[in-house]
Design a protein around this motif. Structure first.
Motif, PDB file in Angstrom:
ATOM      1  N   SER A   1      -2.638   5.768   8.804  1.00 12.71           N
ATOM      2  CA  SER A   1      -3.993   6.246   9.055  1.00 12.71           C
ATOM      3  C   SER A   1      -4.972   5.127   9.362  1.00 12.71           C
ATOM      4  O   SER A   1      -6.048   5.374   9.935  1.00 12.71           O
ATOM      5  N   ASP A   2      -4.642   3.886   8.979  1.00  8.05           N
ATOM      6  CA  ASP A   2      -5.554   2.774   9.242  1.00  8.05           C
ATOM      7  C   ASP A   2      -5.592   2.368  10.710  1.00  8.05           C
ATOM      8  O   ASP A   2      -6.435   1.562  11.107  1.00  8.05           O
ATOM      9  N   GLY A   3      -4.670   2.886  11.502  1.00  7.92           N
ATOM     10  CA  GLY A   3      -4.701   2.615  12.936  1.00  7.92           C
ATOM     11  C   GLY A   3      -3.928   1.377  13.335  1.00  7.92           C
ATOM     12  O   GLY A   3      -3.270   0.736  12.500  1.00  7.92           O
ATOM     13  N   PHE A   4      -4.047   1.021  14.622  1.00  6.42           N
ATOM     14  CA  PHE A   4      -3.227  -0.047  15.200  1.00  6.42           C
ATOM     15  C   PHE A   4      -4.125  -1.005  15.977  1.00  6.42           C
ATOM     16  O   PHE A   4      -4.565  -0.696  17.076  1.00  6.42           O
ATOM     17  N   ASP A   5      -4.389  -2.165  15.368  1.00  6.10           N
ATOM     18  CA  ASP A   5      -5.289  -3.107  16.024  1.00  6.10           C
ATOM     19  C   ASP A   5      -4.632  -4.449  16.295  1.00  6.10           C
ATOM     20  O   ASP A   5      -5.298  -5.447  16.523  1.00  6.10           O
TER      21      ASP A   5
ATOM     22  N   GLY B   1       2.408  -1.588   4.552  1.00  6.63           N
ATOM     23  CA  GLY B   1       3.000  -0.537   3.737  1.00  6.63           C
ATOM     24  C   GLY B   1       3.328   0.742   4.478  1.00  6.63           C
ATOM     25  O   GLY B   1       3.754   1.726   3.863  1.00  6.63           O
ATOM     26  N   SER B   2       3.151   0.751   5.800  1.00  5.90           N
ATOM     27  CA  SER B   2       3.401   1.970   6.572  1.00  5.90           C
ATOM     28  C   SER B   2       4.868   2.063   7.004  1.00  5.90           C
ATOM     29  O   SER B   2       5.596   1.074   6.965  1.00  5.90           O
TER      30      SER B   2
ATOM     31  N   ASP C   1      -2.527  14.153  10.823  1.00  3.20           N
ATOM     32  CA  ASP C   1      -1.610  14.484   9.730  1.00  3.20           C
ATOM     33  C   ASP C   1      -0.277  13.754   9.870  1.00  3.20           C
ATOM     34  O   ASP C   1       0.356  13.401   8.866  1.00  3.20           O
ATOM     35  N   ASP C   2       0.145  13.461  11.103  1.00  3.46           N
ATOM     36  CA  ASP C   2       1.352  12.651  11.301  1.00  3.46           C
ATOM     37  C   ASP C   2       1.103  11.210  10.851  1.00  3.46           C
ATOM     38  O   ASP C   2       1.954  10.586  10.208  1.00  3.46           O
ATOM     39  N   LEU C   3      -0.060  10.668  11.208  1.00  3.14           N
ATOM     40  CA  LEU C   3      -0.393   9.307  10.808  1.00  3.14           C
ATOM     41  C   LEU C   3      -0.417   9.176   9.284  1.00  3.14           C
ATOM     42  O   LEU C   3       0.110   8.203   8.720  1.00  3.14           O
TER      43      LEU C   3
END
Length: 316
Positions: free
Chosen positions: A211-215, A222-223, A203-205
């Motif tokens: 939410s797409d994560g960190f790769d 857009g985050s 919910d924080d992401l």
């Protein structure tokens, strides 16, 4: 009563060798932890090294490349070793130096070994691929893998003269463990993502568009990645403020140890706050001379007194 230095010196050679092995593991694998426990008397330092070496073994199983079912079996075998220690079935002739050292430490100090069962439970959550929807969900994991270590350490740390030993001490130790673990999670966000793990609450992401994560070295398009980091930093700072209430309950050397370890992580948190994107570029760390400086301040009592005053102001 804590064992004396004389008790430690008179240990049988196999037990001393086992402690030496654990201290080597601690010095090579846990630089932040090692800086703190250097401030403890010899017997306490050895006991903390035994505690760390056992915990490191559990973590290494979880972090390894084995299949999940093999990891689960090895964690079960590690729990069996813990049961043997609890039952008094590990002696100085055992071939496992970590078990020998931890068994001796548990005989000398009132270590609540159930905390190591919690650690194994937490690592099993990793093996099963558990994800965390909310902060309350993540807190459960953090209490297993870090808060439990704080509570275990209380069995080794000495109380301040005249300080009442209440359940509050365990609560504060647990909370300080949460603060350290949340700092670790922020520091390792990209590394963990590369290993297929996301610890920050879903919910924080979502709130900050991550939410797409960190790769890679860049946040999701857009985050508000900086906003996410600053949000979690504020949460960690509140946990530190609450956990620091433990310090006045500990004797000088134990308080210095905790102040040094926590101080290193607080400075790490400061760095992350100043440059949130740094955690996507690589591991954020402190140079050795800065860690040594924090440790010296802890031993002098400066940080402990300063932190105590800050905690007192927050209570008022």
């Amino acid at each position: 009563m804590s064992p004396t230095v004389e008790d430690s010196i008179s240990l049988p050679a196999p037990v001393l060798a086992a402690y030496s092995y654990c201290e080597t593991v601690t010095g090579s694998e846990a630089r932040n932890f090692a800086y703190g426990i250097r401030l403890l008397p010899v017997a306490e330092r050895r006991a903390m090294s035994a505690l760390y070496a056992f915990s490191r073994r559990v973590d290494d199983i979880g972090d390894g490349t084995l299949a999940p079912e093999v990891k689960a079996d090895r964690l079960g075998a590690t729990r069996d070793i813990l049961d043997r220690i609890r039952d008094g079935k590990v002696d100085e002739d055992d071939t496992d130096p970590v078990a020998v050292a931890l068994a001796d430490a548990a005989r000398r100090f009132p270590i609540p070994l159930g905390g190591l069962d919690e650690l194994i439970d937490g690592v099993l959550m990793d093996v099963k691929g558990v994800t965390y929807e909310t902060w309350d969900d993540l807190k459960l994991y953090c209490r297993c893998v870090a808060g439990a270590i704080g509570r275990l350490s209380l069995g080794i740390f000495g109380p301040a003269p005249g300080a009442p030993q209440t359940e509050k001490a365990a609560e504060y130790a647990d909370t300080l463990g949460l603060a350290l673990q949340l700092t670790n999670i922020l520091r390792d966000v990209r590394e963990d993502a590369g290993n297929g793990r996301t610890y920050l609450p879903a919910d924080d992401l979502a709130k900050f568009g991550c939410s797409d994560g960190f790769d890679g070295p860049h946040p999701p398009a857009g985050s508000d990645f900086a906003g996410l980091v600053h949000f979690e930093v504020r949460r960690a700072r509140a946990l530190f403020a609450e956990g620091y209430r433990l310090l006045p309950m500990l004797d000088r050397r134990s308080g210095a140890c905790v102040a040094a370890m926590a101080g290193i992580y607080r400075r790490l948190l400061d760095r992350i706050e100043r440059d949130p994107l740094a955690v996507l570029r690589g591991r954020v760390s402190l140079p050795g001379h800065e860690k040594a400086y924090v440790a010296v301040r802890g031993l002098s009592g400066f940080d402990a007194r300063q932190i105590g005053r800050q905690a007192g102001r927050r209570r008022a």
